[in-house]
Enzyme design. Structure first.
Site, PDB file in Angstrom:
ATOM      1  N   ASP A  17      32.853   3.955  -6.391  1.00  0.00           N
ATOM      2  CA  ASP A  17      32.353   5.206  -6.983  1.00  0.00           C
ATOM      3  C   ASP A  17      32.227   5.116  -8.497  1.00  0.00           C
ATOM      4  O   ASP A  17      32.718   5.983  -9.233  1.00  0.00           O
ATOM      5  CB  ASP A  17      33.277   6.381  -6.619  1.00  0.00           C
ATOM      6  CG  ASP A  17      33.549   6.480  -5.137  1.00  0.00           C
ATOM      7  OD1 ASP A  17      32.635   6.192  -4.358  1.00  0.00           O
ATOM      8  OD2 ASP A  17      34.687   6.825  -4.758  1.00  0.00           O
ATOM      9  N   GLU A 189      26.114  13.541  -1.195  1.00  0.00           N
ATOM     10  CA  GLU A 189      27.326  13.640  -2.006  1.00  0.00           C
ATOM     11  C   GLU A 189      27.088  12.917  -3.325  1.00  0.00           C
ATOM     12  O   GLU A 189      25.985  12.477  -3.626  1.00  0.00           O
ATOM     13  CB  GLU A 189      28.506  13.009  -1.249  1.00  0.00           C
ATOM     14  CG  GLU A 189      28.252  11.568  -0.828  1.00  0.00           C
ATOM     15  CD  GLU A 189      29.333  10.990   0.065  1.00  0.00           C
ATOM     16  OE1 GLU A 189      30.489  11.417  -0.049  1.00  0.00           O
ATOM     17  OE2 GLU A 189      29.007  10.094   0.871  1.00  0.00           O
TER      18      GLU A 189
END
Length: 534
Positions: A17, A189
């Site tokens: 991420d 997301e």
């Protein structure tokens, strides 16, 4: 000086991420740490090739306390930005994973320097995970969120919202607007928003964080939308090529260079050859984007598969952190490459001063505990490696254990340990857990436990070659000898056990100690090394 070539992944091992931030000539990448403490890793570079770990900002109980949080919960998808002379860090602390609910608490903290003491956090919301901060050219600040929808008759991923944030007042205000529903890939997301010229660009992760993962881009003339999706499809993905070396590519962030080039950082994984198992979890990679005539950002030639090598930045090399560890625990501080699990109170778990020259672990709860577990470890960054430690430990009960572990989570680990038994006395044993949710342990070669001499340290070793692990040990000046059968190392991965998309970390290599009597019987380690096995 020619720009160096960058080889992917640029941050090997468990570093998912990525959120990238440029401040002048300095680049910073923040990555998720999930249940590992301290929370969030921030690396620094100037040439984008050599990266050095400079901060783990969530290092106090007021910033992060993960006691009792399940595996793969904790800190998800930080967002690092810089504005007004300060760094800003948004992060989610996830309290639940299984089932329809997530319980996602989102916070914002800031600091004048990347390696300083970060402010006590401001609570934002709990509507979903992956919040990000966008500083617009007009001085306004916005928070983006994905929305988690627990209702069973629809996608859990409701879409992306936008709400204004006041930095001076430290609060969200105004309406919460749903600005993007996502595409047919679903699982929308990881939003990040940018403004170039008069257009807003929205990047999201879609397709789930498994082998269907992808980076989607949409744009609008208004920050409020509507957002038009790139008609060419995902800008980065390996979902249509199962043999591509970098798989599960997605969850990206964009940065503009001073020379006008654009780079994209994203997560990716390198499965063991011939498998869909990734012991190192999700790593950080980087790509160059080009802008099309009609204003879209894409990989060169429009091929969305992530490149293994790209052109970097013409800048002096910066000091880099080595992934290897060789420490005698001689200093008062733990080597910066180590982390531990969940607890913001490390003094309850270990000490470097109780016995100078040693790492003392205080025996705590089981190796499957989500609370206080005395386990200190570093990331696996290579397919082939060796680890070694020297253990000084005198168990007095079968409930006393300490040793060397290759650890993914509470239900996926291999453990070479020293314990005590009424018949054998002090002895060497091994346990292995390959993803069983009920934590039933497999004890390979249980009848081959080895009696150890009282009062003498023992060297514990592990050799890993891809999908195979061999433990070994030695006492005194004796040469090391193998212990137990060769083990399936591939089970220590994101995909084993619950399956793809259910675990999000990576394998760690370290030492641990348990005292299941609750009396904190200690174990002392006077060396730990992690080195290449090539």
């Amino acid at each position: 000086m020619p720009a160096p070539m960058l080889e992917n992944p640029i941050l090997p091992g468990f570093n998912p991420d990525p959120s990238i931030c440029r401040v002048g000539d300095d680049f910073y990448i923040a990555t998720s740490t999930f249940e590992w403490f301290p929370g969030v890793q921030i690396h620094h570079s100037r040439d984008l090739k050599h990266w050095r770990l400079v901060a783990r900002p969530l290092n106090r109980p007021d910033l992060l306390n993960m006691l009792g949080e399940p595996d793969s919960c904790g800190v998800w998808a930080p967002c690092l930005t810089h504005a007004n002379g300060r760094f800003y860090l948004l992060y989610t602390d996830v309290k639940r994973f299984d089932g329809n609910f997530k319980d996602t608490h989102n916070y914002l903290t800031s600091c004048a320097t990347i390696d300083g003491d970060w402010d006590s956090p401001t609570y934002l919301n709990a509507q979903g995970f992956d919040p990000s901060l966008f500083h617009d050219d007009d001085g306004r600040t916005w928070v983006l969120n994905m929305v988690w929808d627990h209702r069973p008759d629809r996608s859990f991923f409701r879409g992306i919202t936008l709400q204004e944030y006041s930095i001076p007042e430290g609060r969200l205000f105004g309406d919460v607007e749903l600005i993007f529903d996502g595409t047919e890939l679903d699982c929308t997301e990881g939003p990040h928003l940018y403004r170039f010229d008069d257009t807003y660009y929205l990047i999201t992760a879609e397709g789930g964080t498994g082998y269907g993962h992808a980076v989607t881009m949409a744009r609008s003339k208004s920050i409020h939308g509507p957002y038009e999706v790139d008609p060419a499809g995902p800008i980065v993905t390996a979902k249509d090529d199962p043999d591509w070396p970098l798989q599960r590519s997605g969850h990206a962030d964009l940065v503009e260079l001073e020379d006008g080039r654009f780079l994209l950082v994203h997560l990716a994984s390198r499965p063991l050859p011939g498998t869909r198992r990734s012991p190192m979890g999700r790593e950080s990679a980087i790509q160059e984007l080009v802008r099309s005539e009609d204003g879209w950002f894409r990989l060169p030639d429009g091929d969305p598969r992530p490149r293994l090598e790209i052109r970097g930045v013409d800048a002096p090399p910066t000091p880099a952190s080595s992934g290897f560890v060789d420490t005698d625990f001689d200093g008062p501080d733990l080597d910066h490459r180590f982390q531990w699990l969940r607890s913001p109170w490390p003094d309850e778990l270990f000490s470097l001063t109780a016995r100078p020259g040693h790492l003392r672990l205080f025996g705590r709860e089981s190796i499957g505990s989500w609370y206080r577990q005395a386990l200190v470890a570093c990331r696996q960054t290579l397919f082939d490696f060796e680890i070694e430690t020297t253990l000084d430990f005198e168990p007095a009960s079968f409930q006393h254990l300490a040793g060397l572990t290759c650890y993914y989570n509470a239900s996926k680990f291999h453990y070479l340990y020293v314990s005590w038994d009424p018949k054998l006395g002090k002895h060497l044993g091994m346990m292995s857990c390959g993803g069983r949710a009920d934590l039933v342990l497999d004890y390979p070669a249980w009848d081959d436990r080895v009696t150890l001499p009282v009062g003498e340290p023992v060297r514990l070793l592990a050799s890993v070659r891809g999908a195979e692990l061999q433990f070994a040990f030695a006492v005194g000046d004796s040469p090391a000898q193998p212990f137990g059968p060769r083990l399936d190392y591939s089970v220590l991965c994101d995909e084993a056990g619950k399956g793809e998309g259910a675990n999000f970390t990576g394998t760690f290599l370290g030492v641990c100690c348990q005292d299941l009597t609750g009396q904190q019987h200690p174990a002392d380690f006077d060396r730990f090394s992690y080195r290449s096995g090539a």
